[in-house]
Design an enzyme around this catalytic site. Sequence first.
Site, PDB file in Angstrom:
ATOM      1  N   ASP A 125       0.817  -1.220   0.000  1.00  0.00           N
ATOM      2  CA  ASP A 125       0.000   0.000   0.000  1.00  0.00           C
ATOM      3  C   ASP A 125       0.848   1.267   0.000  1.00  0.00           C
ATOM      4  O   ASP A 125       0.693   2.142   0.849  1.00  0.00           O
ATOM      5  CB  ASP A 125      -0.930   0.011   1.217  1.00  0.00           C
ATOM      6  CG  ASP A 125      -1.728  -1.272   1.361  1.00  0.00           C
ATOM      7  OD1 ASP A 125      -2.049  -1.868   0.332  1.00  0.00           O
ATOM      8  OD2 ASP A 125      -2.022  -1.672   2.500  1.00  0.00           O
TER       9      ASP A 125
ATOM     10  N   GLU B 116     -11.408  -0.035  -3.920  1.00  0.00           N
ATOM     11  CA  GLU B 116     -10.655   0.576  -2.828  1.00  0.00           C
ATOM     12  C   GLU B 116      -9.451   1.344  -3.391  1.00  0.00           C
ATOM     13  O   GLU B 116      -9.252   1.433  -4.605  1.00  0.00           O
ATOM     14  CB  GLU B 116     -10.167  -0.491  -1.847  1.00  0.00           C
ATOM     15  CG  GLU B 116      -9.165  -1.455  -2.441  1.00  0.00           C
ATOM     16  CD  GLU B 116      -8.752  -2.535  -1.478  1.00  0.00           C
ATOM     17  OE1 GLU B 116      -9.374  -2.667  -0.412  1.00  0.00           O
ATOM     18  OE2 GLU B 116      -7.806  -3.273  -1.792  1.00  0.00           O
TER      19      GLU B 116
END
Length: 494
Positions: free
Chosen positions: A72, A223
């Site tokens: 991420d 997302e």
Amino acid sequence: MRTSITRRLKGLTAAATIILLLSSCLKKDLDTLPSAKIDAHPDLMVSSSNLIAMAALGQMSGNPILPSPTADPDILYTNGKYYIYTTATGPGASQFHCYSSTDLLSWNDEGIILDLAGVSWAQQDGWAPSVVARNGKYYFYYTAEKKIGVAVSTSPTGPFIDKGSPLATGDGTDPIDPMVFIDTDGQAYMYWGNTLLNIQKLNPDMVSLTGTLGHQKPSNYFEAPYVIKRNSIYYLMYSVKWYTDDDYHVEYATSSSPMGPWTSKGRITSPIGEIKGPGHNAVLVKPGCPDEFLFIYHRRTSTVVDQRQVAIDRMFFDASGNIMPVSITKSGVIKAAGTAACIVPNPIANGQYAIKSKMITSSGAGLFLDIPACSNLNADVRTWTKTTCNGQKWNISYQGNGFYKIISEQPSHKSLDLSSCGLDRGTDVGVFDANGSNCQLWKIESAGNGWYRVMARASNNVLDIEDASNVAGANVRSWSWNATDAQLWKFEAP
């Protein structure tokens, strides 16, 4: 998101891509590789407990660039350095780290910059940070226990001090993955949420929200939202499917407003070979170079879905302003300080050329990119001294997107091509029936003094004369950029 060195040596490529070593074993492991083929950069060493020793490939970053597991990523450039921020590690994913580099090759672990143990409202599940610089400060937005927090520091490496309460929860059951975008008018926006996209303005203090909470989202949104602006168009990138899925990937949509509505445009990443789940991305515009984009993301090769690795590749737009699919590579990006000169996108005019190597024979004769025996069939290419054969004449045509087609003047008009569309360095280069694939698209970039590197779109590897041979008939392959004469080419009248 949560938690051919020669052909017989090609098997070493994967091992060379990432080498995370302790100082006691770094030298031992490197000594097992053939000395002539170790082209790791000079800074490859362990000088402190915080240094990550990765095997850069010549003057390229290699992929992945950070130790596994981590995921991420967000990326920031400030004060002459690149900084990468990732999902937290440590007990309960509670410790956020920062990694810094001056050249995109070697990355230092700057240590823990925020520990949830010191945050009053959440102590675990620290995911997916986003960092922006403003007001002489750095603002660190992050997920913790499915709420969005913000912490502030005067340094990009912290320590970051949390504001003392969540910045936002948002709507939806999984309000995670914050991203902050500052528009050209100075207004800041925060985007976040799994399944449901939340969009809201930030106040000038950057630690409080204002205005109506929006939920405009494109189809397939799941997302990890990420927004950039180019030529008055807003580009929203986002990840699709669960991160555990092999086909976890990035798509994008566009809008004339940072709040949407959004028009879905298509896919940016796809798994390739052993590389699965290329997703949860960030983008950095190279300082001072508005058309050079670095695409940072995570991916995995392990069947253990949390063994994700951070990688970096280049992102390009086509002539119509569409984001082109990103090539998921093993070689990564070329060494570049933030102050490096911008790359000219199409330095060679369309036309017919002989492609001459900077290597010369022992007798001083030039060497040219050549189809052996002037073949009209699919064939590997070699070097050869100057002839009048059409097998040394190449038609170069710019495609309007940063890449060229290179087509032989032989009657069959074969295209310069990566053999079997190979991504590994050491893949042979040949001519093959023109099919328009990424393995037949080439980026030509100036290396100074009239010499150029010729880089394959599919792999980011460059045309290279095997073993730097100056003997006519040497094999031409693809290899990671190392700026040697064997990788430098000139485009001359045929």
